[in-house]
Motif scaffolding. Sequence first.
Motif, PDB file in Angstrom:
ATOM      1  N   THR A 146      19.778  -1.894 -45.110  1.00 60.14           N
ATOM      2  CA  THR A 146      21.212  -1.649 -45.134  1.00 60.14           C
ATOM      3  C   THR A 146      21.774  -1.799 -43.725  1.00 60.14           C
ATOM      4  O   THR A 146      22.848  -2.398 -43.529  1.00 60.14           O
ATOM      5  CB  THR A 146      21.523  -0.243 -45.663  1.00 60.14           C
ATOM      6  OG1 THR A 146      20.775   0.028 -46.829  1.00 60.14           O
ATOM      7  CG2 THR A 146      22.972  -0.082 -45.978  1.00 60.14           C
ATOM      8  N   LYS A 147      21.085  -1.347 -42.712  1.00 57.17           N
ATOM      9  CA  LYS A 147      21.538  -1.445 -41.327  1.00 57.17           C
ATOM     10  C   LYS A 147      21.554  -2.901 -40.894  1.00 57.17           C
ATOM     11  O   LYS A 147      22.453  -3.357 -40.192  1.00 57.17           O
ATOM     12  CB  LYS A 147      20.622  -0.642 -40.410  1.00 57.17           C
ATOM     13  CG  LYS A 147      20.888   0.819 -40.390  1.00 57.17           C
ATOM     14  CD  LYS A 147      19.993   1.463 -39.360  1.00 57.17           C
ATOM     15  CE  LYS A 147      20.164   2.932 -39.319  1.00 57.17           C
ATOM     16  NZ  LYS A 147      19.324   3.560 -38.322  1.00 57.17           N
ATOM     17  N   VAL A 148      20.523  -3.603 -41.314  1.00 55.39           N
ATOM     18  CA  VAL A 148      20.427  -5.007 -40.922  1.00 55.39           C
ATOM     19  C   VAL A 148      21.575  -5.781 -41.607  1.00 55.39           C
ATOM     20  O   VAL A 148      22.228  -6.635 -40.992  1.00 55.39           O
ATOM     21  CB  VAL A 148      19.074  -5.602 -41.334  1.00 55.39           C
ATOM     22  CG1 VAL A 148      19.031  -7.106 -41.143  1.00 55.39           C
ATOM     23  CG2 VAL A 148      17.983  -4.962 -40.509  1.00 55.39           C
ATOM     24  N   GLN A 149      21.877  -5.467 -42.800  1.00 54.96           N
ATOM     25  CA  GLN A 149      22.937  -6.164 -43.516  1.00 54.96           C
ATOM     26  C   GLN A 149      24.326  -5.790 -42.950  1.00 54.96           C
ATOM     27  O   GLN A 149      25.222  -6.604 -42.929  1.00 54.96           O
ATOM     28  CB  GLN A 149      22.913  -5.836 -45.020  1.00 54.96           C
ATOM     29  CG  GLN A 149      21.750  -6.466 -45.725  1.00 54.96           C
ATOM     30  CD  GLN A 149      21.673  -6.030 -47.198  1.00 54.96           C
ATOM     31  OE1 GLN A 149      22.461  -5.196 -47.628  1.00 54.96           O
ATOM     32  NE2 GLN A 149      20.742  -6.585 -47.879  1.00 54.96           N
TER      33      GLN A 149
END
Length: 151
Positions: A146-149
């Motif tokens: 989620t953070k990467v996205q």
Amino acid sequence: MNQQKNLNPFELWKDLFNQSSTIIDENLKDESTSKVMGQVLEMNLLYKKMLNETTEQYFEQVNIPTRTDLSNISALIINVDSKVDDLEDLVEETASNLVSQAELKREMTDVKNKIKTLDTKLNDIINLLTKETTTTTNKVASKETTKVQQG
């Protein structure tokens, strides 16, 4: 009559005893008397031995047990009795060991059942920990994704 009053049987007996006592004492002091007494004793012992042997032979001929036979049988009975006592002790000890073995088998079965129960519980704990670890890993991975996205 005067003589009858003076005749005391106790005094007569006392005089006779004293005279015979002194004669016997004098004879006993003589060495030949002791030799004669020794020979008489030896003859008595030989006679007793001969009589015992003759009696024993007679009893053997008429098939009557002698004292020796009875004492031998008594000794054998005592030996058998002690061996029976030893066997009784051995049987009792063996019986107590059999009871102990049966009790030991029962206890071993109880221990096996408890170990199985503990094994099942440990497997459940390992499964729960594995699920928790997998869930935690999945949550961390999804947060990172989620953070990467987002980022």
